[in-house]
Write a protein that holds these residues in place. Sequence first.
Motif, mmCIF file in Angstrom:
data_model
loop_
_atom_site.group_PDB
_atom_site.id
_atom_site.type_symbol
_atom_site.label_atom_id
_atom_site.label_comp_id
_atom_site.label_asym_id
_atom_site.label_seq_id
_atom_site.Cartn_x
_atom_site.Cartn_y
_atom_site.Cartn_z
ATOM 1 N N LYS A 191 0.822 -1.198 0.000
ATOM 2 C CA LYS A 191 0.000 0.000 0.000
ATOM 3 C C LYS A 191 0.863 1.257 0.000
ATOM 4 O O LYS A 191 1.867 1.330 0.702
ATOM 5 C CB LYS A 191 -0.918 -0.021 1.225
ATOM 6 N N GLN A 192 0.456 2.249 -0.770
ATOM 7 C CA GLN A 192 1.226 3.472 -0.936
ATOM 8 C C GLN A 192 0.495 4.720 -0.428
ATOM 9 O O GLN A 192 1.130 5.733 -0.161
ATOM 10 C CB GLN A 192 1.538 3.695 -2.419
ATOM 11 N N ALA A 193 -0.833 4.661 -0.334
ATOM 12 C CA ALA A 193 -1.622 5.828 0.081
ATOM 13 C C ALA A 193 -2.840 5.361 0.865
ATOM 14 O O ALA A 193 -3.318 4.238 0.694
ATOM 15 C CB ALA A 193 -2.059 6.632 -1.137
ATOM 16 N N TRP A 194 -3.341 6.244 1.727
ATOM 17 C CA TRP A 194 -4.469 5.940 2.592
ATOM 18 C C TRP A 194 -5.558 6.996 2.441
ATOM 19 O O TRP A 194 -5.835 7.757 3.367
ATOM 20 C CB TRP A 194 -3.994 5.863 4.052
ATOM 21 N N PRO A 195 -6.241 7.046 1.298
ATOM 22 C CA PRO A 195 -7.282 8.064 1.095
ATOM 23 C C PRO A 195 -8.451 7.921 2.074
ATOM 24 O O PRO A 195 -9.118 8.908 2.395
ATOM 25 C CB PRO A 195 -7.733 7.848 -0.348
ATOM 26 N N GLU A 206 -0.803 -1.479 8.875
ATOM 27 C CA GLU A 206 -0.697 -1.883 7.481
ATOM 28 C C GLU A 206 0.707 -1.753 6.903
ATOM 29 O O GLU A 206 1.036 -2.403 5.913
ATOM 30 C CB GLU A 206 -1.684 -1.079 6.636
ATOM 31 N N LYS A 207 1.534 -0.904 7.504
ATOM 32 C CA LYS A 207 2.887 -0.662 6.994
ATOM 33 C C LYS A 207 3.815 -0.469 8.191
ATOM 34 O O LYS A 207 4.262 0.633 8.492
ATOM 35 C CB LYS A 207 2.852 0.588 6.118
ATOM 36 N N PRO A 208 4.120 -1.540 8.932
ATOM 37 C CA PRO A 208 4.838 -1.418 10.210
ATOM 38 C C PRO A 208 6.281 -0.932 10.100
ATOM 39 O O PRO A 208 6.842 -0.484 11.102
ATOM 40 C CB PRO A 208 4.788 -2.835 10.784
ATOM 41 N N ASN A 209 6.884 -0.983 8.945
ATOM 42 C CA ASN A 209 8.299 -0.630 8.826
ATOM 43 C C ASN A 209 8.561 0.809 8.393
ATOM 44 O O ASN A 209 9.682 1.142 8.028
ATOM 45 C CB ASN A 209 8.996 -1.587 7.862
ATOM 46 N N VAL A 210 7.552 1.661 8.411
ATOM 47 C CA VAL A 210 7.768 3.054 8.026
ATOM 48 C C VAL A 210 7.779 3.957 9.253
ATOM 49 O O VAL A 210 7.266 3.602 10.309
ATOM 50 C CB VAL A 210 6.703 3.568 7.029
ATOM 51 N N ILE A 211 8.382 5.105 9.079
ATOM 52 C CA ILE A 211 8.378 6.135 10.116
ATOM 53 C C ILE A 211 7.161 7.011 9.851
ATOM 54 O O ILE A 211 6.959 7.473 8.728
ATOM 55 C CB ILE A 211 9.659 6.980 10.037
ATOM 56 N N ILE A 212 6.363 7.228 10.880
ATOM 57 C CA ILE A 212 5.173 8.064 10.735
ATOM 58 C C ILE A 212 5.416 9.376 11.451
ATOM 59 O O ILE A 212 5.685 9.393 12.646
ATOM 60 C CB ILE A 212 3.922 7.361 11.310
#
Length: 77
Positions: free
Chosen positions: A12-16, A33-39
């Motif tokens: 997944k790339q976007a969360w509209p 949904e994307k546990p390895n990213v920095i938010i």
Amino acid sequence: MASDRCPNNVGKQAWPELLGAQVAVAVATIRREKPNVIINVRDEATANDPSLPAIFCDRITVWVRQGIVTRVPVIGF
């Protein structure tokens, strides 16, 4: 499009669907949904800050105003 900026990023790339959501719900959803990213959560008031990084493919910025998501969260920003 995010996939153009981060071609090696899978999934997944976007969360509209999070536009207008509470920030806590948005962060929890993205983390699940994307546990390895920095938010990063940023207030809209800092949107024009020139010190903000341009594109990082391991990062998602959640833009908020008064705790509500104001932009579609997209990987790379």
